[in-house]
Write an enzyme that holds these catalytic residues in place. Structure first.
Site, PDB file in Angstrom:
ATOM      1  N   ARG A  92      11.139   3.765  -7.463  1.00 43.93           N
ATOM      2  CA  ARG A  92       9.769   4.380  -7.591  1.00 43.93           C
ATOM      3  C   ARG A  92       9.968   5.706  -8.045  1.00 43.93           C
ATOM      4  O   ARG A  92       9.216   6.346  -8.707  1.00 43.93           O
ATOM      5  CB  ARG A  92       9.014   4.193  -6.461  1.00 43.93           C
ATOM      6  CG  ARG A  92       8.714   2.584  -6.050  1.00 43.93           C
ATOM      7  CD  ARG A  92       7.628   2.423  -5.264  1.00 43.93           C
ATOM      8  NE  ARG A  92       7.320   1.211  -4.863  1.00 43.93           N
ATOM      9  CZ  ARG A  92       7.930   0.307  -4.053  1.00 43.93           C
ATOM     10  NH1 ARG A  92       9.124   0.616  -3.294  1.00 43.93           N
ATOM     11  NH2 ARG A  92       7.663  -0.988  -3.955  1.00 43.93           N
ATOM     12  N   SER A 147      -2.011   5.103  -0.618  1.00 48.24           N
ATOM     13  CA  SER A 147      -2.020   3.775   0.035  1.00 48.24           C
ATOM     14  C   SER A 147      -0.700   3.569   0.928  1.00 48.24           C
ATOM     15  O   SER A 147      -0.864   2.632   1.826  1.00 48.24           O
ATOM     16  CB  SER A 147      -1.949   2.893  -1.273  1.00 48.24           C
ATOM     17  OG  SER A 147      -0.772   3.023  -2.198  1.00 48.24           O
ATOM     18  N   ASP A 152       3.112  -2.631   2.615  1.00 45.00           N
ATOM     19  CA  ASP A 152       4.495  -2.931   3.021  1.00 45.00           C
ATOM     20  C   ASP A 152       4.296  -3.567   4.418  1.00 45.00           C
ATOM     21  O   ASP A 152       4.900  -4.495   4.634  1.00 45.00           O
ATOM     22  CB  ASP A 152       5.532  -1.677   3.469  1.00 45.00           C
ATOM     23  CG  ASP A 152       5.376  -0.801   2.055  1.00 45.00           C
ATOM     24  OD1 ASP A 152       6.489  -0.836   1.277  1.00 45.00           O
ATOM     25  OD2 ASP A 152       4.307  -0.364   1.660  1.00 45.00           O
ATOM     26  N   ARG A 155       3.061  -7.091   4.019  1.00 43.46           N
ATOM     27  CA  ARG A 155       4.250  -7.670   3.944  1.00 43.46           C
ATOM     28  C   ARG A 155       5.033  -8.123   5.007  1.00 43.46           C
ATOM     29  O   ARG A 155       5.661  -9.290   5.419  1.00 43.46           O
ATOM     30  CB  ARG A 155       5.038  -7.212   2.784  1.00 43.46           C
ATOM     31  CG  ARG A 155       4.500  -7.148   1.392  1.00 43.46           C
ATOM     32  CD  ARG A 155       5.302  -6.416   0.473  1.00 43.46           C
ATOM     33  NE  ARG A 155       4.880  -6.660  -0.953  1.00 43.46           N
ATOM     34  CZ  ARG A 155       4.958  -5.633  -1.947  1.00 43.46           C
ATOM     35  NH1 ARG A 155       5.689  -4.452  -1.719  1.00 43.46           N
ATOM     36  NH2 ARG A 155       4.409  -5.993  -3.132  1.00 43.46           N
ATOM     37  N   HIS A 172       0.986  -7.449  15.066  1.00 47.01           N
ATOM     38  CA  HIS A 172       0.799  -6.177  14.937  1.00 47.01           C
ATOM     39  C   HIS A 172       2.254  -5.494  14.462  1.00 47.01           C
ATOM     40  O   HIS A 172       2.873  -5.481  15.348  1.00 47.01           O
ATOM     41  CB  HIS A 172       0.167  -5.586  16.226  1.00 47.01           C
ATOM     42  CG  HIS A 172      -1.184  -6.089  16.451  1.00 47.01           C
ATOM     43  ND1 HIS A 172      -2.228  -5.914  16.262  1.00 47.01           N
ATOM     44  CD2 HIS A 172      -1.396  -7.525  17.187  1.00 47.01           C
ATOM     45  CE1 HIS A 172      -3.274  -6.723  16.268  1.00 47.01           C
ATOM     46  NE2 HIS A 172      -2.692  -7.622  17.272  1.00 47.01           N
ATOM     47  N   HIS A 179       6.996   4.628   0.824  1.00 44.40           N
ATOM     48  CA  HIS A 179       6.734   3.464   0.151  1.00 44.40           C
ATOM     49  C   HIS A 179       7.837   3.152  -0.793  1.00 44.40           C
ATOM     50  O   HIS A 179       7.642   3.621  -1.911  1.00 44.40           O
ATOM     51  CB  HIS A 179       5.173   3.290  -0.502  1.00 44.40           C
ATOM     52  CG  HIS A 179       4.913   2.257  -1.224  1.00 44.40           C
ATOM     53  ND1 HIS A 179       4.975   1.084  -0.996  1.00 44.40           N
ATOM     54  CD2 HIS A 179       4.748   2.109  -2.902  1.00 44.40           C
ATOM     55  CE1 HIS A 179       4.686   0.035  -1.783  1.00 44.40           C
ATOM     56  NE2 HIS A 179       4.795   0.574  -2.864  1.00 44.40           N
TER      57      HIS A 179
HETATM   58  P1  NAD Z   1      -0.665  -0.808 -15.792  1.00 44.06           P
HETATM   59  O1  NAD Z   1       0.233  -0.173 -16.795  1.00 44.06           O
HETATM   60  O2  NAD Z   1      -1.345  -2.401 -15.900  1.00 44.06           O
HETATM   61  O3  NAD Z   1      -2.075   0.315 -15.689  1.00 44.06           O
HETATM   62  C1  NAD Z   1      -1.960   1.651 -15.730  1.00 44.06           C
HETATM   63  C2  NAD Z   1      -3.158   1.903 -16.530  1.00 44.06           C
HETATM   64  O4  NAD Z   1      -3.228   3.351 -16.317  1.00 44.06           O
HETATM   65  C3  NAD Z   1      -2.778   1.641 -17.946  1.00 44.06           C
HETATM   66  O5  NAD Z   1      -4.136   0.810 -18.512  1.00 44.06           O
HETATM   67  C4  NAD Z   1      -3.078   3.127 -18.535  1.00 44.06           C
HETATM   68  O6  NAD Z   1      -3.871   3.144 -19.902  1.00 44.06           O
HETATM   69  C5  NAD Z   1      -3.771   3.774 -17.602  1.00 44.06           C
HETATM   70  N1  NAD Z   1      -3.480   5.454 -17.605  1.00 44.06           N
HETATM   71  C6  NAD Z   1      -2.495   6.029 -17.959  1.00 44.06           C
HETATM   72  N2  NAD Z   1      -2.613   7.469 -17.906  1.00 44.06           N
HETATM   73  C7  NAD Z   1      -3.892   7.546 -17.883  1.00 44.06           C
HETATM   74  C8  NAD Z   1      -4.842   8.658 -17.383  1.00 44.06           C
HETATM   75  N3  NAD Z   1      -4.473  10.015 -17.734  1.00 44.06           N
HETATM   76  N4  NAD Z   1      -6.306   8.404 -17.060  1.00 44.06           N
HETATM   77  C9  NAD Z   1      -6.849   7.298 -17.083  1.00 44.06           C
HETATM   78  N5  NAD Z   1      -5.880   6.232 -17.188  1.00 44.06           N
HETATM   79  C10 NAD Z   1      -4.733   6.344 -17.377  1.00 44.06           C
HETATM   80  O7  NAD Z   1       0.064  -0.452 -14.340  1.00 44.06           O
HETATM   81  P2  NAD Z   1      -0.363  -1.252 -12.968  1.00 44.06           P
HETATM   82  O8  NAD Z   1       0.628  -2.278 -12.860  1.00 44.06           O
HETATM   83  O9  NAD Z   1      -2.020  -1.402 -12.850  1.00 44.06           O
HETATM   84  O10 NAD Z   1       0.437  -0.106 -11.823  1.00 44.06           O
HETATM   85  C11 NAD Z   1      -0.330   1.097 -11.928  1.00 44.06           C
HETATM   86  C12 NAD Z   1       0.192   2.120 -10.720  1.00 44.06           C
HETATM   87  O11 NAD Z   1       0.161   1.480  -9.467  1.00 44.06           O
HETATM   88  C13 NAD Z   1       1.829   2.093 -11.051  1.00 44.06           C
HETATM   89  O12 NAD Z   1       2.078   3.509 -10.766  1.00 44.06           O
HETATM   90  C14 NAD Z   1       2.446   1.297  -9.919  1.00 44.06           C
HETATM   91  O13 NAD Z   1       3.849   1.395  -9.771  1.00 44.06           O
HETATM   92  C15 NAD Z   1       1.507   1.483  -8.869  1.00 44.06           C
HETATM   93  N6  NAD Z   1       1.536   0.297  -7.996  1.00 44.06           N
HETATM   94  C16 NAD Z   1       1.577   0.945  -6.624  1.00 44.06           C
HETATM   95  C17 NAD Z   1       1.720   0.193  -5.602  1.00 44.06           C
HETATM   96  C18 NAD Z   1       1.436   0.701  -3.999  1.00 44.06           C
HETATM   97  O14 NAD Z   1       1.884  -0.126  -3.248  1.00 44.06           O
HETATM   98  N7  NAD Z   1       1.262   1.777  -3.991  1.00 44.06           N
HETATM   99  C19 NAD Z   1       1.625  -1.199  -5.839  1.00 44.06           C
HETATM  100  C20 NAD Z   1       1.750  -1.802  -6.955  1.00 44.06           C
HETATM  101  C21 NAD Z   1       1.831  -0.929  -8.059  1.00 44.06           C
END
Ligand code: NAD
Length: 318
Positions: A92, A147, A152, A155, A172, A179
């Site tokens: 990450r 988030s 986690d 999970r 709990h 993350h």
């Molecule tokens: P994805 O590629 O399917 O979607 C990302 C979207 O962001 C794309 O559609 C892209 O066009 C858009 N985007 C990029 N730059 C942009 C901007 N400046 N303004 C508006 N839109 C913009 O990716 P995803 O699978 O949806 O994952 C999104 C993020 O969430 C990733 O960073 C991923 O690592 C993260 N994620 C976090 C967790 C968590 O627990 N926090 C879990 C899963 C994924």
């Protein structure tokens, strides 16, 4: 406790896998009156909104529409899922440079719109991005949260419930810190229906609990890598975790969730955003809960904070 907002508007930035799944789950829960989906790829946002909106006869009443940065002005909550996603095998933290620039430009637009929203960041690396969003916007710390380790912790609870053959609602358990790779399982806080987890698992589980404990922590930490290898992305469980966080804010629940929030001396940690039990309500992050961790957990949490601090400092220098 219901919040005082007349209309509950959630703007989602990033209509990819995570953003659209979150929108779908949020609509089904009836928690929002308006959901606005924004993406740099306007066609994608448009397509997702049409697909989601065609289910409207079967959702609780909600408006779902394609949005723009104008929606930041009156949104109650802005959830940022925009960014590049983890490639197979990529940590990450590798995503840091790519996503930090995106977060900053979105926060600029939010500030410019004079938005009063609570901002929830999901884009990875989520803890560092939360810190970046907080610094860059100048918003008070309660208004910018990540988030964190809410996913986690889910999970972790699931795997313990499977081993103990008990309803996950009775487990709990909290994962703290980053993350990501340095996250910490807070075993000392973990109980099943009030019974310390070690006692419960030994009485009700089958197998070697000491080995199972190791396996559970390993599986929690590596879940995302496994899922990404299997299907390219993770989105259902994070969608639900975001519904949990956003629901706690919209309904002013005062729920304790391991969101990512800025620590200012709590747990001996300064100036780092990481996953920590925090009371969440209409004002966002309301109060960090100080849990009596054991020495091993405290040391691990400190080193998780140090890893995040180095990543943030590296980015500031770069
Ligand atoms: P994805 O590629 O399917 O979607 C990302 C979207 O962001 C794309 O559609 C892209 O066009 C858009 N985007 C990029 N730059 C942009 C901007 N400046 N303004 C508006 N839109 C913009 O990716 P995803 O699978 O949806 O994952 C999104 C993020 O969430 C990733 O960073 C991923 O690592 C993260 N994620 C976090 C967790 C968590 O627990 N926090 C879990 C899963 C994924």
């Amino acid at each position: 406790m219901e919040a005082t907002w007349k209309s509950r508007k959630v703007a989602i930035v990033g209509a990819g896998a995570v953003g659209s799944t979150f929108a779908y789950a949020l609509a089904q829960r009836g928690l929002a009156d308006e959901i606005s989906l924004i993406d740099a790829n306007h066609d994608l946002a448009e397509g997702q909104v049409l697909d989601l909106a065609h289910g409207l006869p079967y959702y609780p009443s909600v408006q779902i529409k394609t949005g723009s940065k104008a929606d930041y002005a009156d949104a109650n909550i802005i959830v940022i899922t925009a960014g590049a996603k983890q490639n197979p095998g990529e940590t990450r933290l590798n995503l840091l440079q790519r996503n930090a620039a995106i977060i900053k430009s979105i926060m600029d637009d939010i500030v410019q719109a004079n938005s009063q929203a609570i901002v929830v960041i999901a884009t990875n690396p989520v803890d560092v991005n939360t810190r970046i969003a907080l610094n860059h916007s100048g918003f008070p710390k309660n208004r910018v949260i990540g988030s964190g380790t809410v996913l986690d912790s889910a999970r972790f609870r699931y795997l313990i419930s499977q081993y103990c053959k008990v309803d996950v609602a009775n487990v709990h358990a909290y994962i703290l810190g980053e993350h990501g790779d340095s996250e910490v399982a807070a075993w000392s806080m973990t109980n099943v229906a009030g019974v310390p987890v070690d006692e419960y698992a030994q009485a009700h589980g089958s197998g070697n609990w000491a080995e199972e404990r190791e396996r559970i922590v390993h599986d929690v930490r590596n879940s995302a890598y496994h899922i990404i290898t299997y299907k390219g992305a993770t989105y259902y469980a994070i969608g639900m975790a975001l519904v949990r966080i956003v629901g706690a804010i919209l309904r002013d629940e005062q729920s304790v969730l391991t969101i990512s929030t800025l620590l200012e001396g709590e747990y001996g940690i300064q100036d780092v955003c990481l996953g920590i039990p925090c009371v969440v309500g209409q004002g966002g992050a309301l109060k960090i809960v100080q849990a009596p961790l054991n020495d091993e957990e405290r040391i691990a949490l400190t080193s998780s904070a140090e890893a995040l601090k180095s990543a943030f400092d590296l980015l500031q220098k770069g």
